[in-house]
Structures are given as structure tokens and as C-alpha cells.
Write an enzyme that holds these catalytic residues in place. Structure first.
Site, PDB file in Angstrom:
ATOM      1  CG  HIS A 275      -2.088   0.908   1.067  1.00  0.00           C
ATOM      2  ND1 HIS A 275      -2.028   2.257   1.332  1.00  0.00           N
ATOM      3  CD2 HIS A 275      -3.348   0.661   0.628  1.00  0.00           C
ATOM      4  CE1 HIS A 275      -3.209   2.794   1.073  1.00  0.00           C
ATOM      5  NE2 HIS A 275      -4.028   1.854   0.640  1.00  0.00           N
ATOM      6  CG  ASP A 326      -8.546  -4.526  -3.098  1.00  0.00           C
ATOM      7  OD1 ASP A 326      -9.751  -4.394  -2.860  1.00  0.00           O
ATOM      8  OD2 ASP A 326      -7.881  -3.687  -3.723  1.00  0.00           O
TER       9      ASP A 326
HETATM   10  C1  SDX Z   1      -6.441  -0.232  -2.939  1.00  0.00           C
HETATM   11  O1  SDX Z   1      -4.637   4.238  -2.082  1.00  0.00           O
HETATM   12  C2  SDX Z   1      -5.616   3.688  -1.438  1.00  0.00           C
HETATM   13  O2  SDX Z   1      -6.014   4.071  -0.394  1.00  0.00           O
HETATM   14  C3  SDX Z   1      -6.207   2.475  -2.157  1.00  0.00           C
HETATM   15  C4  SDX Z   1      -7.158   1.605  -1.342  1.00  0.00           C
HETATM   16  C5  SDX Z   1      -8.472   2.330  -1.074  1.00  0.00           C
HETATM   17  O3  SDX Z   1      -9.153   1.971  -0.104  1.00  0.00           O
HETATM   18  O4  SDX Z   1      -8.855   3.183  -1.896  1.00  0.00           O
HETATM   19  O5  SDX Z   1      -6.575   1.201  -0.120  1.00  0.00           O
HETATM   20  C6  SDX Z   1      -7.565   0.339  -2.144  1.00  0.00           C
HETATM   21  O6  SDX Z   1      -6.272   0.178  -4.060  1.00  0.00           O
HETATM   22  C7  SDX Z   1      -5.535  -1.289  -2.328  1.00  0.00           C
HETATM   23  C8  SDX Z   1      -4.336  -1.677  -3.219  1.00  0.00           C
HETATM   24  C9  SDX Z   1      -4.744  -2.781  -4.164  1.00  0.00           C
HETATM   25  N1  SDX Z   1      -3.648  -3.128  -5.084  1.00  0.00           N
HETATM   26  C10 SDX Z   1      -2.947  -4.259  -5.028  1.00  0.00           C
HETATM   27  O7  SDX Z   1      -3.124  -5.068  -4.127  1.00  0.00           O
HETATM   28  C11 SDX Z   1      -1.959  -4.491  -6.148  1.00  0.00           C
HETATM   29  C12 SDX Z   1      -0.627  -5.003  -5.613  1.00  0.00           C
HETATM   30  N2  SDX Z   1       0.017  -3.971  -4.871  1.00  0.00           N
HETATM   31  C13 SDX Z   1       1.065  -3.241  -5.432  1.00  0.00           C
HETATM   32  O8  SDX Z   1       1.121  -3.119  -6.820  1.00  0.00           O
HETATM   33  C14 SDX Z   1       1.419  -1.947  -4.685  1.00  0.00           C
HETATM   34  O9  SDX Z   1       1.712  -2.284  -3.385  1.00  0.00           O
HETATM   35  C15 SDX Z   1       0.443  -0.745  -4.691  1.00  0.00           C
HETATM   36  C16 SDX Z   1      -0.023  -0.402  -6.112  1.00  0.00           C
HETATM   37  C17 SDX Z   1      -0.770  -1.000  -3.832  1.00  0.00           C
HETATM   38  C18 SDX Z   1       1.202   0.497  -4.129  1.00  0.00           C
HETATM   39  O10 SDX Z   1       2.184   0.855  -5.002  1.00  0.00           O
HETATM   40  P1  SDX Z   1       3.361   1.882  -4.699  1.00  0.00           P
HETATM   41  O11 SDX Z   1       3.071   2.708  -3.501  1.00  0.00           O
HETATM   42  O12 SDX Z   1       3.628   2.625  -5.962  1.00  0.00           O
HETATM   43  O13 SDX Z   1       4.577   0.948  -4.322  1.00  0.00           O
HETATM   44  P2  SDX Z   1       5.620   0.310  -5.303  1.00  0.00           P
HETATM   45  O14 SDX Z   1       4.919  -0.410  -6.408  1.00  0.00           O
HETATM   46  O15 SDX Z   1       6.573   1.387  -5.715  1.00  0.00           O
HETATM   47  O16 SDX Z   1       6.305  -0.726  -4.353  1.00  0.00           O
HETATM   48  C19 SDX Z   1       7.383  -0.465  -3.476  1.00  0.00           C
HETATM   49  C20 SDX Z   1       8.209  -1.730  -3.320  1.00  0.00           C
HETATM   50  C21 SDX Z   1       8.694  -2.256  -4.662  1.00  0.00           C
HETATM   51  O17 SDX Z   1       9.890  -2.962  -4.413  1.00  0.00           O
HETATM   52  P3  SDX Z   1      11.292  -2.335  -4.856  1.00  0.00           P
HETATM   53  O18 SDX Z   1      11.174  -2.071  -6.323  1.00  0.00           O
HETATM   54  O19 SDX Z   1      11.429  -1.061  -4.070  1.00  0.00           O
HETATM   55  O20 SDX Z   1      12.242  -3.392  -4.484  1.00  0.00           O
HETATM   56  O21 SDX Z   1       7.433  -2.800  -2.777  1.00  0.00           O
HETATM   57  C22 SDX Z   1       7.284  -3.844  -3.725  1.00  0.00           C
HETATM   58  C23 SDX Z   1       7.620  -3.227  -5.069  1.00  0.00           C
HETATM   59  O22 SDX Z   1       8.038  -4.161  -5.990  1.00  0.00           O
HETATM   60  N3  SDX Z   1       5.890  -4.274  -3.723  1.00  0.00           N
HETATM   61  C24 SDX Z   1       5.438  -5.493  -4.029  1.00  0.00           C
HETATM   62  C25 SDX Z   1       4.052  -5.429  -3.873  1.00  0.00           C
HETATM   63  N4  SDX Z   1       3.703  -4.199  -3.484  1.00  0.00           N
HETATM   64  C26 SDX Z   1       4.816  -3.505  -3.390  1.00  0.00           C
HETATM   65  N5  SDX Z   1       6.053  -6.599  -4.415  1.00  0.00           N
HETATM   66  C27 SDX Z   1       5.292  -7.683  -4.671  1.00  0.00           C
HETATM   67  N6  SDX Z   1       3.958  -7.693  -4.542  1.00  0.00           N
HETATM   68  C28 SDX Z   1       3.314  -6.585  -4.144  1.00  0.00           C
HETATM   69  N7  SDX Z   1       1.990  -6.583  -4.019  1.00  0.00           N
END
Ligand code: SDX
Length: 389
Positions: A275, A326
Site C-alpha cells: 500500500h 483487497d
Molecule cells: C487499494 O490508495 C488507497 O487508499 C487504495 C485503497 C483504497 O481503499 O482506496 O486502499 C484500495 O487500491 C488497495 C491496493 C490494491 N492493489 C494491489 O493489491 C496491487 C498489488 N500492490 C502493489 O502493486 C502496490 O503495493 C500498490 C499499487 C498497492 C502500491 O504501489 P506503490 O506505492 O507505488 O509501491 P511500489 O509499487 O513502488 O512498491 C514499493 C516496493 C517495490 O519494491 P522495490 O522495487 O522497491 O524493491 O514494494 C514492492 C515493489 O516491488 N511491492 C510489491 C508489492 N507491493 C509492493 N512486491 C510484490 N507484490 C506486491 N503486491
């Protein structure tokens, strides 16, 4: 104020080139507060744990729209108004019946909500009254759209909304064609409470940006639905369920730990984890986890829950990443018999309360949203005639 052209951008004046607007405050709000370190979520003053225990979805709608809890008679009036607005205009119902049965439910919801605008009366120029009426009608009609499309695509008779009962009760009734039990209604209601509002997430930002051009609330909610649909946002709950069903296909002995590690090794995102704001357990996921455990035991889906816990443990160990809203909502909806591709629609059915609350807040104190982009291309190139390129 000095006029800047692109040749002499002072980067100290444009310091916020944060990708994804990470950490940028774009609006002030009284609708919700998130403490990402503590895992605390507040809706207009009330902790989500308090609301989960005592409140109902309709009460949360009132709270978000008015920044205070309703009196008994105010809540009764709001429920009555919502019930009165459940029916869809015939052309919207006709669209739902006639559209492609294989369409994505979120795409159908987006189009139908956009169509609703064509049938709304003006409110004699009283904008605040008009916005309130629009918030009520969309909150009342979205469940009807979702249930009608699901039944229509399955070749089943569309079930007209009830003239009684809560949003949760009526939705399950319209979806299944039979009145739900108390436990299913309570589960659904709690899910609606937990999804109602969440700060400046992508869909709410979209809604406020559309509002800020002085466009109408239907446009704002239509845009927000489009933003919510993506798998990085609300679309993740459907993706989570598809992941768990993929494991189920491998049979009883599927190894969720190895499965998760393999995906991570391939640099794939694990849906339902991570998140932008929470750096700890999402407080909503705590409630949903408990519900998921209880329901999966009751419905014989223990394996799905077990695999979820295996994934959770692996994500913590491998990446120190926690689940978001989610993750466990997927198995909760699955346990009450809802088809996975409807999960994001259910998120929208709840979040419309937050989107409309933010719309009204933005409209009350508006300024056009218009950030800058840092141009990184070339400038004033020589023209090459087409035959020489
Ligand atoms: C919702 O914003 C809100 O409030 C949203 C929400 C709401 O109520 O409205 O809470 C609802 O949208 C929940 C999120 C649902 N999405 C997912 O579950 C999709 C999977 N999650 C990720 O793609 C990610 O964590 C996000 C999109 C939720 C957040 O993305 P960010 O803040 O841009 O973080 P990032 O992608 O830059 O990640 C930072 C690091 C990375 O590693 P490094 O490159 O630094 O080594 O964390 C890793 C990412 O690769 N990472 C994950 C991961 N989430 C973050 N690695 C594997 N699986 C994941 N799910």
C-alpha cells in the site's frame, strides 16, 4: 508573479517531481484520516473499528456526507430516501439487458452510472441540494445496476429492488433472487462500511479533479469507477480471488508458499499486498481476515483461507509487505457466494459514498486542479520534409 517559460524552469520552484505524487498533499479533507505507521483509519472523527462494531453502511453515508452521526429520525429519513431511489430508469435497464453478456461488470457499471445523469432532474439551481440528491440516487442505484447485469448475463430474470431493508440486504436479494439470512446481510454491511472511504486514493483523486472543473457528480463518479477498475487499485480483489482459484486448480496439496516465492522471483506483484500509505497491517484487512476465517470454515472453503495465510506469511518473510483491504475481502465475498468478477463493483457500491462526500467537499471550496509536467523532450527542432525522414 513572474511568468516562466519552459527554457528557464527553476527546479527549486518545482521540487515535487515525486513519481505517482507520492507524499504530496493535494487537498484538505474532513472525510478520513489514515495513519500509515500505526495502521489507523478514521472516518470523519470515528475510528474504523468503532464503526465496524456499531454502525451501518447507511449511517456511514450520513457521517461522510455531513461530518456527524445522524439522529434516529435523520437516519430513518435517509434510509427511506435511499429505498425510494433504488429503481433504474427504463433506458438504463434496457442498456443492461442488451449489452454484451461477456462485458466486464465494471465497464457496464461505468456506462450505466454515466447514463443515470441523463435522467436526473435539476434542483432549481440549488447546487448543494442537487449534489446531495445525486449522492443519494447513485448510492441507491449502483447496487441495482450490479445485480441486474449479473442476473441478465446469466439469463436469469432481473429482480426488482425491495421497498424495504438495508442496502446490503436488498443487494443480496436482487443478486440471488432470495432474501438473505442475517449473517450474510451483516457480512455484506460490514464490507460496505470498511470500503466506504480512504483518503486521497486514485479514484477519489480522480473524482475531486473532475469536480474541480465544475463538472457534475455523475461525471466524477463515472471517472472514479474507471480509476477503481485497475488491478493496482480496486481491481485487485478480483485478481486475488483468481490467484487463489489458480491454486485450487492444482488440487488440495497446492503449495501457496512456493507459488508466492515463484511469483516474487519473477518480479510479479502479488495482488492484495502492499500500500502507498500503510507500512503496517491495513486495519480493514484485520476485520476482513477474521471474517474470512470464520466464513471459510462455515462454508467448507478452509483451503482458500489456509492458502491466504500461507501467502501472508511468505510476503511478510520475503518482502516485509502486509496485506491491504483487497486481500481478504476476496475470500469473504467468495464465501457468501459472489462471483469474483463482481468484487470490484461491490467496492464501487460502497466507495460511491466517499467519492460523493469528497465531491461535495471540493465543490464547497473549489479550485481547479492543474499540476505541472516537467518537459524532458527536445525543443525547436528543425523541420524535416516527410520524404526525407
Ligand atoms: C487499494 O490508495 C488507497 O487508499 C487504495 C485503497 C483504497 O481503499 O482506496 O486502499 C484500495 O487500491 C488497495 C491496493 C490494491 N492493489 C494491489 O493489491 C496491487 C498489488 N500492490 C502493489 O502493486 C502496490 O503495493 C500498490 C499499487 C498497492 C502500491 O504501489 P506503490 O506505492 O507505488 O509501491 P511500489 O509499487 O513502488 O512498491 C514499493 C516496493 C517495490 O519494491 P522495490 O522495487 O522497491 O524493491 O514494494 C514492492 C515493489 O516491488 N511491492 C510489491 C508489492 N507491493 C509492493 N512486491 C510484490 N507484490 C506486491 N503486491
Amino acid at each position: 508573479m513572474a511568468h516562466h517559460n519552459l527554457d528557464n524552469i527553476d527546479t527549486s520552484e518545482y521540487p515535487h517531481i515525486n513519481r505517482g505524487l507520492d507524499g504530496i498533499v493535494a487537498f484538505s479533507t474532513t472525510k478520513s484520516s489514515i495513519d500509515g505507521q500505526q495502521g489507523e483509519l478514521i472516518y470523519s472523527g470515528y475510528n474504523i473499528d468503532t464503526l465496524a462494531e456499531y454502525s451501518s453502511f447507511e449511517e456511514v453515508c450520513f457521517l461522510l456526507w455531513n461530518d456527524r452521526l445522524p439522529t434516529e429520525s435523520e437516519l430513518k429519513d435517509l434510509k427511506k430516501e435511499l429505498i425510494g431511489q433504488r429503481n433504474l430508469p427504463k433506458p438504463v435497464l434496457d442498456y443492461i439487458k442488451n449489452t454484451n453478456k461477456n462485458a466486464e461488470p465494471m465497464a457496464v457499471l461505468r456506462t450505466a452510472v454515466s447514463m443515470l445523469a441523463d435522467f436526473e432532474d435539476g434542483r432549481d439551481g440549488n447546487k448543494a441540494e442537487e449534489n446531495r440528491a445525486h449522492a443519494i440516487s447513485m448510492t441507491a442505484q449502483i447496487p441495482t445496476i450490479i445485480a441486474a447485469f449479473d442476473r441478465s448475463r446469466k439469463g436469469k430474470e432481473i429482480v426488482a429492488p425491495l421497498t424495504e431493508g438495508s442496502t446490503a440486504y436488498n443487494f443480496l436479494y436482487m443478486l440471488n433472487g432470495e432474501k438473505p439470512g442475517e449473517a450474510a446481510e451483516k457480512t455484506m454491511d460490514l464490507c460496505l462500511i470498511l470500503h466506504a472511504e480512504h483518503g486521497m486514493n486514485a479514484s477519489t483523486f480522480t473524482a475531486r479533479t473532475i469536480c474541480a472543473t465544475e463538472s457534475d457528480m455523475f461525471s466524477a463518479v463515472t471517472g472514479a469507477i474507471g480509476a477503481l477498475k485497475g488491478p493496482l487499485h480496486g481491481g485487485a480483489n478480483t485478481a486475488v480471488m483468481n490467484t487463489l482459484l489458480e491454486l485450487e486448480k492444482q488440487g488440495e496439496n497446492a503449495d501457496a508458499v512456493a507459488f508466492t516465492k515463484e511469483k516474487l522471483a519473477k518480479k510479479e506483484k502479488i495482488m492484495g499486498f502492499g500500500h502507498r500509505v500503510y507500512k503496517t497491517f491495513d486495519p480493514r484487512a484485520r476485520h476482513l481476515r477474521k471474517m474470512s476465517q470464520k466464513l471459510s470454515e462455515e462454508t467448507g472453503h478452509e483451503k482458500l483461507y489456509e492458502w491466504s495465510e500461507d501467502m501472508l506469511k511468505t510476503m511478510k518473510e520475503e518482502k516485509n509487505i502486509d496485506p491491504n483491504v483487497d486481500f481478504f475481502s476476496a475470500t469473504v465475498y467468495y464465501s457468501i457466494g459472489i462471483q469474483p468478477d463482481l468484487y470490484t463493483c461491490i467496492f464501487a457500491m460502497s466507495r460511491v459514498s466517499g467519492w460523493s462526500a469528497h465531491y461535495m467537499e471540493q465543490a464547497d471550496n473549489n479550485r481547479l486542479v492543474r499540476p505541472r509536467a516537467l518537459y524532458i523532450g527536445e525543443k525547436n527542432l528543425d523541420w524535416t520534409p516527410i520524404e526525407k525522414r
